[in-house]
Scaffold this active site. Sequence first.
Site, PDB file in Angstrom:
ATOM      1  N   CYS A  46       0.817  -1.213   0.000  1.00  0.00           N
ATOM      2  CA  CYS A  46       0.000   0.000   0.000  1.00  0.00           C
ATOM      3  C   CYS A  46       0.855   1.269   0.000  1.00  0.00           C
ATOM      4  O   CYS A  46       0.364   2.355  -0.320  1.00  0.00           O
ATOM      5  CB  CYS A  46      -0.922   0.003   1.216  1.00  0.00           C
ATOM      6  SG  CYS A  46      -2.097  -1.356   1.243  1.00  0.00           S
ATOM      7  N   TYR A 432     -15.360  16.070  21.030  1.00  0.00           N
ATOM      8  CA  TYR A 432     -15.625  17.404  20.480  1.00  0.00           C
ATOM      9  C   TYR A 432     -14.595  18.397  20.984  1.00  0.00           C
ATOM     10  O   TYR A 432     -14.298  18.477  22.172  1.00  0.00           O
ATOM     11  CB  TYR A 432     -17.022  17.909  20.863  1.00  0.00           C
ATOM     12  CG  TYR A 432     -17.147  19.409  20.721  1.00  0.00           C
ATOM     13  CD1 TYR A 432     -17.090  20.000  19.456  1.00  0.00           C
ATOM     14  CD2 TYR A 432     -17.266  20.235  21.828  1.00  0.00           C
ATOM     15  CE1 TYR A 432     -17.168  21.372  19.311  1.00  0.00           C
ATOM     16  CE2 TYR A 432     -17.344  21.611  21.703  1.00  0.00           C
ATOM     17  CZ  TYR A 432     -17.296  22.182  20.438  1.00  0.00           C
ATOM     18  OH  TYR A 432     -17.359  23.545  20.288  1.00  0.00           O
ATOM     19  N   ARG A 448     -28.820  11.561  12.430  1.00  0.00           N
ATOM     20  CA  ARG A 448     -30.110  12.226  12.644  1.00  0.00           C
ATOM     21  C   ARG A 448     -30.890  12.353  11.349  1.00  0.00           C
ATOM     22  O   ARG A 448     -32.114  12.144  11.320  1.00  0.00           O
ATOM     23  CB  ARG A 448     -29.878  13.616  13.245  1.00  0.00           C
ATOM     24  CG  ARG A 448     -29.552  13.602  14.730  1.00  0.00           C
ATOM     25  CD  ARG A 448     -29.096  14.945  15.238  1.00  0.00           C
ATOM     26  NE  ARG A 448     -29.761  16.079  14.599  1.00  0.00           N
ATOM     27  CZ  ARG A 448     -29.281  17.328  14.617  1.00  0.00           C
ATOM     28  NH1 ARG A 448     -28.130  17.589  15.233  1.00  0.00           N
ATOM     29  NH2 ARG A 448     -29.928  18.301  14.048  1.00  0.00           N
TER      30      ARG A 448
END
Length: 459
Positions: A46, A432, A448
Site C-alpha cells: 500500500c 468534540y 439524525r
Amino acid sequence: MAQRLIVIGGDAAGMSAASQARRRRGRDDLEITVFERGHFTSYSACGIPYWISGLVSGPEALIARDPETFRTEYAMDVRMRHEVTTIDLERREVVARDLDGGGEVRERFDELMYATGAVPVKPGWAATDAGGVFGMQTLDDGAALREWLDAEPRPRRAVVVGGGYIGVEIAEALIQRGLSVTLVEAGTQPMSTVDPDMGELVAEAMRGLGITIRAGLPVTGLEERDGRVSAVVTAEGPMPTDVVVLGLGVRPNSALAAAAGLPIGTTGGVRVDRRMRVPGMPGIWAAGDCVETLHRVSGMPVHVPLGTHANKQGRVAGINIGGGYATFAGVIGTAVTKVCDLEVGRTGLREGEAEAAGFDFVSVIAESTNRAGYYPGARPMTVKLIAERPNGRLLGAQIVGWSEAAKRIDALAVALWNGMTVDDMTALDLGYAPPYAPVWDPVLIAARKAVDALSALDR
C-alpha cells in the site's frame, strides 16, 4: 520428530502465520520453510504509490522484516526467488522452482500455509514486451516503475488505466512527479468503491490536481515505437503516452490451489472456515488476498484484498497452527484513501450492493464541516449513510472530505460491526473540540438525517 510447516508466500498473511506459529511452538517442535518468488518479505504494498511520488523513501522504508530477520530471529528457512509449482496433497509435499539458480526442490510438509496473495487483472491487450507498461502489485513492480521514470529520456506523459484505489493513488503520484497524467476508466467514474454521487466528489478533486479523467472509455490496445509504449488505444483513438500503469484491480492467486484440488469459492478465492482451515483438508490453511471471506452485513462470500485482513487472517491461522484457538470474524469492507488532501472513506455496503443483497433501505447525504465553522481551516465534509428499513440498522457509510474525514469512517465501522441502528448512533458520545469537530459531529448529523428519512417514509 519435529513437524514441518511449509508456507507458500512470504508477505503479510504468510509471514504473520509463520511468526505466530513460531511463537507458540519451539524450534525443536516445528520446522518452518517459506517459499517466496519475489525479492522481499513482509512489506507494505500500500505504500508503493508514496514511494513512486517520492513522499517516502524505499523500498527499505516499506519493509517490516527482511528475510534475514526471519532466518536468524525466528529460525525459519526462508527461500527467496523460489516459486512453488506443485502441491501434492497425497504425498504431502511441494515442488518449488529456483527462479534465479534454476532447478527444482521438493519438500514434505505436515502443515501447509497457502498465502499466495492476489495477481493483477491483465487483459489480453496488455500482453506486450514493449517497455513502459507496468502493473503495480509488488515492490518489484514499484522498483521497475521508479527506474523507468528516472531513466533517460524522462517520461513526460502517463496514462493510468483503471480508477480503483491503486489507479487513483498512482495518478496522484505521477502528477506529483511532474508528469501529464490521464486516467482512463471503463466505468462511469473513478473510485467505484463508493457510490456515484460520492465518486463525483473524488473526480472533481482529481481534476483539480490536473489529472485528466476519461470515463466510460474502455482501452482496446497499446501502440509501441522502438520497443517502448507510445500510445493507449481506445474507441476514440490513440492517446500518446510515455508510460502506462495498469490499475485494473486484482483477483485471487488461486490457480495453484485449484490445480491441487483445494476448494475454490464463487469469488475465485480459496474457501476457508473461520479458523482459516481449508474445509475437508486436515493440515491445510489459507489466508490473505488468495482467499474469500464472509461479509458480515450481506452474509455473502467476498474477496476484499487488503493488508489489514491479510495480517489478521495470517495471525489467526498461525495461532491455530501453533496449537491455540482463534477465529476470523469476517469483513465489512472498511477502507480509506486520499487524493491530495481530499480524504475518502467507506465501510459496509454501497447502494447497489444493498439492493443486490435484498435489503430495503434508505440513503441520506449530510453536508457538514470537519471543524467548528469559526475555527481556521474548517472545510466541507460529506457523509452518506445507508440504513435498513424499517429497523434503521446501519448497512453502509461513505465519507468524502478534508482533514479529519477519513478516520471518522472508523466510528461508523464500529457501529456497523456491532449492528447499531442510526437511532442508536444519534446518541454516540463522540469527541468534540473546535479544532477537530463542530459541536454536532458530521457522523451525528448524518445519523439524525437518516432517522428523519426513515420516519418520513414510515408515516
